[in-house]
Scaffold this motif. Structure first.
Motif, mmCIF file in Angstrom:
data_model
loop_
_atom_site.group_PDB
_atom_site.id
_atom_site.type_symbol
_atom_site.label_atom_id
_atom_site.label_comp_id
_atom_site.label_asym_id
_atom_site.label_seq_id
_atom_site.Cartn_x
_atom_site.Cartn_y
_atom_site.Cartn_z
ATOM 1 N N TRP A 1 48.802 42.099 32.912
ATOM 2 C CA TRP A 1 48.040 43.257 32.463
ATOM 3 C C TRP A 1 48.964 44.397 32.067
ATOM 4 O O TRP A 1 50.058 44.555 32.642
ATOM 5 N N SER A 2 48.512 45.201 31.121
ATOM 6 C CA SER A 2 49.142 46.500 30.911
ATOM 7 C C SER A 2 48.743 47.399 32.074
ATOM 8 O O SER A 2 47.756 47.134 32.768
ATOM 9 N N ASP A 3 49.488 48.476 32.311
ATOM 10 C CA ASP A 3 49.231 49.322 33.475
ATOM 11 C C ASP A 3 47.840 49.938 33.457
ATOM 12 O O ASP A 3 47.268 50.225 34.517
ATOM 13 N N ASP A 4 47.283 50.160 32.256
ATOM 14 C CA ASP A 4 45.943 50.757 32.165
ATOM 15 C C ASP A 4 44.836 49.693 32.092
ATOM 16 O O ASP A 4 43.657 50.034 31.938
ATOM 17 N N ASN B 1 39.288 43.837 30.321
ATOM 18 C CA ASN B 1 38.864 42.838 31.310
ATOM 19 C C ASN B 1 37.609 42.068 30.891
ATOM 20 O O ASN B 1 36.834 41.611 31.732
ATOM 21 N N ASP B 2 37.436 41.927 29.589
ATOM 22 C CA ASP B 2 36.356 41.091 29.066
ATOM 23 C C ASP B 2 36.945 39.708 28.787
ATOM 24 O O ASP B 2 37.559 39.471 27.741
ATOM 25 N N LYS C 1 43.960 47.819 29.801
ATOM 26 C CA LYS C 1 43.290 47.680 28.511
ATOM 27 C C LYS C 1 43.636 46.336 27.859
ATOM 28 O O LYS C 1 42.883 45.828 27.030
ATOM 29 N N ILE C 2 44.806 45.787 28.226
ATOM 30 C CA ILE C 2 45.258 44.521 27.660
ATOM 31 C C ILE C 2 45.558 43.552 28.798
ATOM 32 O O ILE C 2 46.170 43.919 29.801
ATOM 33 N N CYS C 3 45.127 42.304 28.631
ATOM 34 C CA CYS C 3 45.493 41.226 29.545
ATOM 35 C C CYS C 3 45.889 40.025 28.686
ATOM 36 O O CYS C 3 45.221 39.729 27.683
#
Length: 568
Positions: free
Chosen positions: A134-137, A155-156, A139-141
């Motif tokens: 994951w990015s720290d926020d 997280n969709d 928004k991206i995985c």
């Protein structure tokens, strides 16, 4: 437990326990030790949650008071991780097939941590790269699937937002921090083609110029990719399983540098041998490399891959930044200005406490199955707490509770050992081994197998040297080597008289004795080398021990030459 005191999770064959860190070093009152065999333990990124798994299932609790957050009936879980913002729990269990399920069951599961709801179940047969990044926020995985990287947003996990297709991609590393996220991908070479690492910025993956940087290299069976904290550059350690030259059973390693601005470089190391460890500084402005056949070197490089500080040589194999710590085989060096050098024999694990004041060292199985236990130290060398496992049991893991950056104030470095009832274990002075048959005789000076190199500050401004670019420095070295080769090929001119100084511009008549002429010529070579060393010393270069000894012999050499010249 008082606020701001890091916890230490301890996992072993006797169960899992939680220790309040220094100065108390006592069991966490709100956590009852789990006596079951624990397969793994993990903290959330901010340290507020603690999760562990045993043969009964997976449990997650609050670190502060031990209150339960979620439990999951997953007794086969072998690995687990909590996402950066503590929204998702991901678990992995070995992939298996049964008669009822010939295709196997989805063994990678993602749960909403607060509600316990299953978000997605995926197939992940190999344990390598099992955990999504994951990015720290959050928004991206991203996770790797065959020859592709699959990207999910917010997280969709029901829909893939983006794909990065790179033929035969085998590993990746997502940058730390928030947006825009970058990703480094590694593709191993085959059939004579080189391996390569490329950097991309999400979601710009299309087109021939999409890559931010590209670095290709040979001799790579596997790589380790490390982003710096500011996500500006990646260090790639490329390794082969076998060293074809037979010089090392570690295989061969090379270190490569890639920056998001397109700059790439091969990091030039001053000593042959394995690369034991690479560590970025917390400021992202430099990195430390421990390398070379023992005694190993440790060198700090800047972002131009130029060495700026060399720690010399010593028995070390790892580096940990908190200031700078270099972990040797059995000793802890705190270099730059050495604060302490305590003894920690059989250490298999080392970690700085988040408060920056303490460290933990441990001897863990399966690396070592005897003398298992751990110690908590103050960095000045005082042992504050010691624990040894009971006979017949083993210690598997210890880990500090993480804290967000800025949770602890920076304190000035102390050089006086902190008070402790257990005292310190500073390394005593060592003596050379003497066979039993010689121990009754007086000790004599003995030659060392290796001359230890002292630390050197390699910054150009401090050594009196001009700051040159890599190309200029390379050309300068070529000119100096060419000049030296010409001087060696010329016959050595002799001085005109005995009273004249020894210079290259004067000639000296032959003494008539070839042996004497040969001795005089050798003496002049030695004196010339001494003059060059004195010039280097005057320019600010730190000389080695054997070079200083050469300078001290100058007067003796001059006297020998004078006697030879007078005698003939």
């Amino acid at each position: 437990m008082a606020p701001g005191i890091p916890l230490l999770a301890v996992r072993g064959s006797a169960g899992t326990s939680l220790l309040c860190g220094p100065p108390q070093c006592e069991q966490h009152s709100a956590f009852s030790s789990d006596c079951g065999v624990c397969r793994c333990v993990t903290f959330s990124r901010d340290g507020t949650l603690l999760g562990w798994c045993n043969r009964k299932g997976v449990s997650v609790m609050k670190s502060s008071d031990g209150s339960p957050v979620s439990t999951f009936n997953l007794p086969k879980t072998a690995l687990m991780e909590i996402s950066p913002l503590s929204n998702v729990l991901v678990t992995w269990q070995p992939y298996t097939k049964t008669q009822d399920s010939p295709q196997g069951e989805a063994n990678l599961q993602l749960f909403d941590l607060q509600s316990g709801r299953l978000l997605k179940a995926l197939y992940q047969k190999k344990v390598d790269s099992w955990c999504p990044s994951w990015s720290d926020d959050e928004k991206i995985c991203v996770r790797i699937v065959n020859n592709e990287l699959h990207f999910y947003e917010n997280n969709d996990f029901d829909s893939i937002a983006n794909k990065l297709h790179v033929q035969k991609v085998s590993d990746f590393a997502l940058s730390p921090g928030g947006q825009p996220s970058k990703v480094a991908v590694y593709v191993p070479g085959s059939k004579g083609s080189p391996s390569f690492v490329r950097l991309y910025q999400y979601p710009n993956f299309g087109g021939p110029n999409a890559a931010l940087a590209n670095k290709s290299f040979f001799k790579a069976d596997r790589v380790t990719m490390q982003w710096n904290k500011k996500a500006l550059a990646v260090l790639v350690t490329a390794s082969t399983e076998v060293d074809k030259t037979g010089a090392s059973y570690y295989g061969e390693q090379t270190l490569h540098y890639l920056a998001v601005n397109g700059e790439t470089a091969l990091v030039q190391l001053a000593k042959n041998g394995p690369i034991y460890d690479v560590a970025w500084s917390p400021s992202s402005s430099e990195f430390c490399v421990v390398y070379g056949f023992m005694p190993a070197k440790a060198t700090i490089f800047n972002l131009k891959c130029d060495p700026v500080f060399d720690f010399g040589t010593g028995p070390r194999n790892a580096a940990y930044y908190r200031w700078v710590t270099v972990l040797p085989v059995g000793l802890l060096d705190v270099l730059l200005s050495q604060v302490s050098k305590p003894q920690a024999p059989d250490t298999t694990f080392f970690s700085w406490c988040p408060d920056g004041e303490h460290v933990v060292t441990a001897t863990c199985a399966p690396r070592l199955r005897v003398s298992n236990g751990y110690k908590i130290w103050h960095y000045t060398g005082s042992v504050l707490h010691r624990f040894e496992v009971a006979s017949g049991t083993e210690l598997y893991e210890v880990c500090w509770q993480p804290f967000p950056d800025g949770s602890f104030p920076e304190r000035p470095i102390k050089y006086q050992a902190a008070p402790s009832e257990l005292g310190t274990t500073q390394a005593p002075p060592t003596q050379a081994y003497r066979p039993p048959a010689l121990r009754h005789l007086p000790a004599t000076a003995s030659s060392k197998l290796h001359e230890d190199e002292p630390p050197q500050d390699l910054r150009p401004g401090l050594s009196g040297e001009k700051s040159l670019s890599k190309t200029a420095l390379k050309n300068q070295r070529k000119r100096e080597a060419k000049k030296a080769a010409k001087q060696e090929s010329k016959p050595e001119p002799e001085p005109l008289s005995d009273s004249a100084p020894v210079t290259n511009s004067q000639s000296e008549p032959s003494s008539g004795d070839p042996e004497t002429d040969k001795k005089i010529k050798n003496l002049k070579k030695k004196l010339k080398a001494i003059e060059e060393l004195k010039e280097q010393q005057a320019a600010g270069k730190v000389l080695q021990k054997n070079q200083l000894e050469k300078i001290q012999k100058e007067e003796q050499l001059l006297k020998e030459m004078e006697e030879l010249q007078i005698g003939h």
